[in-house]
Design an enzyme around this catalytic site. Sequence first.
Site, short mmCIF file in Angstrom:
data_model
loop_
_atom_site.label_atom_id
_atom_site.label_comp_id
_atom_site.label_asym_id
_atom_site.label_seq_id
_atom_site.Cartn_x
_atom_site.Cartn_y
_atom_site.Cartn_z
N HIS A 1 57.15 65.12 56.49
CA HIS A 1 56.97 65.94 55.29
C HIS A 1 55.50 65.93 54.87
O HIS A 1 54.85 64.88 54.87
CB HIS A 1 57.82 65.41 54.14
CG HIS A 1 59.28 65.68 54.30
ND1 HIS A 1 60.25 65.00 53.60
CD2 HIS A 1 59.94 66.58 55.08
CE1 HIS A 1 61.44 65.45 53.94
NE2 HIS A 1 61.28 66.40 54.84
N ARG B 1 64.55 67.23 63.70
CA ARG B 1 65.11 68.57 63.49
C ARG B 1 65.75 69.03 64.79
O ARG B 1 65.46 68.51 65.86
CB ARG B 1 64.02 69.55 63.06
CG ARG B 1 63.33 69.19 61.74
CD ARG B 1 62.25 70.21 61.40
NE ARG B 1 61.61 69.94 60.11
CZ ARG B 1 60.53 69.19 59.93
NH1 ARG B 1 59.96 68.62 61.00
NH2 ARG B 1 60.01 68.99 58.75
N LYS C 1 57.27 71.03 62.54
CA LYS C 1 57.11 72.05 61.50
C LYS C 1 55.69 72.00 60.95
O LYS C 1 55.17 70.94 60.64
CB LYS C 1 58.12 71.80 60.37
CG LYS C 1 58.23 72.95 59.39
CD LYS C 1 59.36 72.71 58.42
CE LYS C 1 59.51 73.87 57.46
NZ LYS C 1 60.65 73.65 56.52
N HIS D 1 71.46 69.84 60.89
CA HIS D 1 70.42 69.39 59.97
C HIS D 1 70.95 68.37 58.98
O HIS D 1 70.17 67.58 58.42
CB HIS D 1 69.83 70.59 59.22
CG HIS D 1 68.42 70.37 58.76
ND1 HIS D 1 67.36 70.20 59.62
CD2 HIS D 1 67.89 70.27 57.51
CE1 HIS D 1 66.25 70.01 58.94
NE2 HIS D 1 66.54 70.04 57.65
N TYR E 1 65.83 63.29 48.30
CA TYR E 1 66.91 62.42 48.77
C TYR E 1 67.26 61.33 47.78
O TYR E 1 68.32 60.72 47.89
CB TYR E 1 66.54 61.82 50.13
CG TYR E 1 66.37 62.87 51.21
CD1 TYR E 1 67.46 63.59 51.68
CD2 TYR E 1 65.11 63.18 51.72
CE1 TYR E 1 67.30 64.57 52.64
CE2 TYR E 1 64.96 64.16 52.67
CZ TYR E 1 66.04 64.86 53.13
OH TYR E 1 65.90 65.84 54.07
N ARG F 1 69.96 64.90 59.88
CA ARG F 1 68.59 64.53 59.47
C ARG F 1 68.58 64.13 57.99
O ARG F 1 67.93 63.14 57.60
CB ARG F 1 67.64 65.69 59.73
CG ARG F 1 66.21 65.51 59.22
CD ARG F 1 65.36 66.70 59.65
NE ARG F 1 64.18 66.89 58.83
CZ ARG F 1 63.00 66.35 59.08
NH1 ARG F 1 62.84 65.55 60.12
NH2 ARG F 1 61.96 66.59 58.31
#
Length: 313
Positions: free
Chosen positions: A287, A130, A155, A261, A296, A264
């Site tokens: 994640h 990120r 995150k 972003h 994705y 990524r």
Amino acid sequence: MADVQARMRRLGMSRRTEEAYLGWIRRFILANGKRHPRDLGAREVEAFLTRLAMDGNVAPSTQNQALSGLLFMYREVLGIELPWMDDIRRAKRPQRLPVVLSREEVQALLDELGGLAWLMASLLYGSGLRLMECVRLRVKDLDFVRGEVTVRQGKGGKDRRTMLPARLREPLQVQVREVRRVHQRDLAAGFGEVWMPDALSRKYLGAAREFGWQYVFPAPRRSCDPRSGLIRRHHMDESVLQRAVKAAVRRAGIDKPATCHTLRHSFATHLLEAGYDIRTIQELLGHKDVATTQIYTHVLNRGGAGVLSPLDR
């Protein structure tokens, strides 16, 4: 406001979250005639969020951020746990597919960049970082022997490891040598400290001056820390890379609304296209749920299930 700020700092919340929550709490109080939040309730909170949506035309994520700030004030600062808090519904965020660049578009974008902007953008695409994870990298987080990048406090406050592209090994080593020169000049001038997370600066005295803790992408000038008042060298402002990527997208003739972003997103999609396991990609991206990574699969060139159109048969 001082009580809210003190509580957030005690919980170790980020400066950005602190600024956002304080801003929404301030706006909520002003919107209700400066009445104390104890005298307000569900009706006022709902009305405030409705005005944001109807008059301010803000996105659902912004509405939810405002609600989170208000709930934090009631629960964590005022110590009020009322039944109506759980009845307030969060705005539903639309499910949107991520913008993804082709390999040729990524190459065209990177070709329009140079220097640190090229190196940082290449890390976003090559390691799946990120934007803030990239600018906050420390020297000690680069492992050139194992070919790994360690992301600290990503995150959700999670650490993770991802790959360090072989193509970036030498450019990063050159950058680390430049960081060492800058750090030595700072030390000679009586400075050389960087911001340390949590209470590490008290636990490990002198660690803030150690080379391993220096930012890989330091700011060009020293600045005053707004919280402590100390003069330190912070990391590069993320807006520098954002502006560079935006200009590069325009020069490369890419019509997609690509941002930092997007690199990524492209990292994850291209790994899936190459046949890598989705669980592995989930770990590289950091994640929490594999369902987040599965988005994705909807933007692969061959379609999520690899279905061939009957028109192409």
